[in-house]
Design a protein around this motif. Structure first.
Motif: not given
Length: 311
Positions: A142-160, A175-180
């Motif tokens: 099956g699938l092997s995916e590990i990710d970091w993602e940014w939706l550029i409309a809010d650059p304070e938030i990361v998706y991992i 996880r969804i995190i507001n790093l600021a």
């Protein structure tokens, strides 16, 4: 003369008998997967030694989509790979610029220094994703995916997180995190098998339970170093503090969900891409699915990979 003819015929027959098996062996060797050794790509040459440029569904010239060894907009002395989205790109992952490792990678430490596009001030509802990740789909595992993602409309938030499972039952931990602000919006798992219902992760799957705020964190204002360490039974996502270079752990995932481990266990490829989404808004703005109006750019200073010696 007759003996020579007979001998020639015998040799020809032997060649015909053994040639297919030799060809099969050569094909098997050629098909054996190749794996990267430790590397760091600085993108200071016209052609990368470790990554290919994918042209998505467009199959057009890459000249204005990939610009290696160019000066960063925010660090003039830093040479970067600049990847530019085209406002005419259709929606979907892989439809915009993307780089992919030439060979496979596996358990190891991955890191990159990245600055995402500044778009919030000029198009607050833009729908676009920068993905830094691994990806490989295999029939057996099956699938092997590990990710970091940014939706550029809010650059304070990361998706991992990760995606695992076969195509008819994809499974997600995330996880969804507001790093600021140092705020964890959610830490969940879900799978197609139960209709995608979100379940909270607890205990060993939810460590640390809090993360510190990084003062003035904005992924579009400056470069940050992001990484993850992939083990057979553990995944650790981390960021370096931009001033102290302290390694801040954002998620140390261990154990498993009640239904699946959440940790990929098959070989993969190493990628970074930039694409338009018309159905995935950022957590803080449900309207952020607009088509990009401008050719926004993501900048990559370097990407590295260090394989682990795991038997």
């Amino acid at each position: 003369m007759i003996n020579k003819t007979i001998t020639s015929l015998i040799l020809s027959a032997l060649f015909l008998v053994y040639s297919p098996s030799l060809n099969a062996q050569e094909k098997k060797q050629a098909a054996a997967p190749k794996f990267h050794k430790e590397f760091t790509e600085y993108f200071n040459r016209p052609v990368s030694k470790f990554f290919n440029q994918n042209n998505g569904a467009r199959r057009k010239s890459t000249q204005m989509r990939y610009i290696p060894a160019t000066s960063s907009f925010c660090e003039k002395d830093t040479k970067v790979m600049m990847m530019r989205i085209d406002p005419t790109d259709s929606a979907g992952a892989g439809r915009g610029p993307e780089i992919c490792s030439k060979n496979y990678t596996y358990y190891g430490s991955y890191s990159a220094r990245i600055r995402i596009p500044e778009a919030k001030t000029v198009q607050p509802n833009v729908g676009a994703v920068v993905g830094y990740f691994t990806y490989n789909m295999e029939r057996a595992k099956g699938l092997s995916e590990i990710d970091w993602e940014w939706l550029i409309a809010d650059p304070e938030i990361v998706y991992i997180g990760t995606w695992t499972g076969k195509s008819n039952n994809l499974q997600r931990i995330g996880r969804i995190i507001n790093l600021a602000e140092g705020k964890i919006y959610e830490c969940v798992y879900h799978s197609r098998a139960d209709g995608g219902k979100h379940h909270k992760l607890t205990g060993r799957q939810n460590q640390p339970e809090t993360v510190p705020a990084i003062k003035d964190y904005n992924a579009a204002k400056r470069f940050y170093t992001y990484g993850f360490d992939w083990y057979p039974d553990r995944l650790v996502w981390w960021i370096l503090h931009p001033e102290t270079e302290e390694r801040i752990v954002l998620w140390d995932y261990q154990g498993s969900t009640p239904d699946f481990s959440g940790i990929p266990d098959n070989k993969t490829r190493y990628l970074l891409n930039f694409w338009h989404t018309n159905n995935w808004p950022v957590h803080t703005n449900p309207k952020s699915i607009e088509k990009p109006k401008y050719p926004y750019e993501v900048e990559i200073d370097w990407m590295s990979y260090e394989p682990f010696d795991i038997d």
